[in-house]
Design an enzyme around this catalytic site. Structure first.
Site: not given
Ligand code: NAP
Length: 301
Positions: A131, A134-135
């Site tokens: 992701c 997200c990261d």
């Protein structure tokens, strides 16, 4: 006892909840992870009719808010099985206990596909991610790679190129599933380099990911690529085994159902990416949610 239980709180499931609530049915949505499904990982949506530009997270939050404000109840649990008793009543076994209803809409979506490399799990969270939104921030100014040639990979690489000093796009072919417009946009970025006709054969590092080994699919030449982060975006795979006694699964595990979203069992419907279909988009997930909900409403009577 609810009229309709929806398994999965992604775009298909939440759209179904909106339609079912507007028809006055009692609705429970059971979601194992965060509501919103895959779309929360998409930095930017530009192809949903009527919305010029929106982040996936904002879109998902709006959908959840809309479903809840109409009275849909959303519960956090994993559905582990299904039973039918007395003909019509369906019991869903969940990690929070059993839940009963008249009609079930399976909107389980699909999970990120893994490369299947030996130490993939070990490096997940230590350099390997599925992701980018997200990261991505963990790799600010770093050197990263994205693996895949679909819309997710191309969009992830574009998103990361705004934060990272260098982004490699590794793809096993030289043709893309992604929209040509998005590929062209990415090619125009100076800090993005395409490594085509290549597969990742090993993930290497001492604790954290340090480099990957690549193999060229044409001449089988092997090489090493030093990166701090690898974003794997090679598509999704469904997980519908819990329902296999009541619905037919195709060879890939998708639930066999036509455009009417009806499965092999009366009162059980399949909507969105978990259903056998050729196009899996946000618009088709929303469309399925509406179709499945209207069919479930008719079934409940
Ligand atoms: P996808 O379209 O299925 O693409 C997966 C990519 O990964 C393909 O390029 C495939 O290569 C590659 N791949 C698959 N297995 C692999 C393996 N084991 N090793 C190496 N490469 C592998 O998946 P997606 O990009 O996640 O998209 C899923 C759906 O969501 C699509 O319909 C997409 O259009 C849609 N989507 C839409 C948007 C948007 O419209 N904004 C954004 C994201 C996703 P091959 O091409 O060689 O098979």
């Amino acid at each position: 006892m609810k009229d309709i239980i929806i398994v999965g709180g992604g775009t298909a499931g939440l759209t179904a909840a909106i339609y079912a609530r507007r028809a006055g049915k009692s609705v429970l949505v059971i979601e194992a992870d965060n509501c919103g499904g895959q779309i929360i990982n998409t930095p930017e949506i530009e192809n949903y009719p009527g919305i010029k530009n929106i982040s996936g997270l904002e879109f998902a939050n709006g959908l959840k808010d809309q479903a809840e404000s109409l009275g849909a109840v959303i519960e956090s649990a994993k559905v582990t099985g299904l039973d039918i008793k007395d003909g019509k009543v369906k019991t869903l076994h969940t990690t929070s206990g059993d839940r009963e209803c008249m009609a079930v809409i399976l909107a389980t979506g699909a999970k990120n596909r893994h490369l299947g490399l030996e130490n993939e799990e070990e490096f997940t969270g230590c350099g390997v991610s599925y992701c980018a939104t997200c990261d991505g921030a963990f790799f600010k100014d770093g050197v990263v790679a994205v693996n895949g040639g679909g819309n997710t990979a191309i969009e992830d690489a574009f998103f990361l190129s705004n934060y990272c000093s260098k982004v490699y796009l590794i793809h096993r072919r030289d043709a893309f599933r992604a929209d040509a417009k998005e590929v062209a946009k990415l090619k125009a970025k100076e800090n993005v380099e395409f490594i085509l006709n290549s597969t990742i054969t090993a993930l290497c590092g001492n604790g954290d990911l340090e480099y990957v080994e690549l193999e060229n699919t044409l001449d089988h030449r092997k090489s090493k690529l030093e990166i701090e982060g690898l974003f794997i975006a090679i598509g999704q795979t469904p997980d519908n085994k819990a329902f296999a006694d009541f619905v037919t699964l195709d060879e890939k595990g998708y639930i066999a159902a036509g455009e009417d979203c009806k499965t092999a069992t009366k009162g059980i419907f399949a909507a969105g990416d978990c259903r056998t279909k050729s196009v899996r988009q946000l618009t088709t997930a929303a469309a399925d949610g509406a179709v499945a909900a209207l069919a479930a409403i008719a079934y409940c009577g």
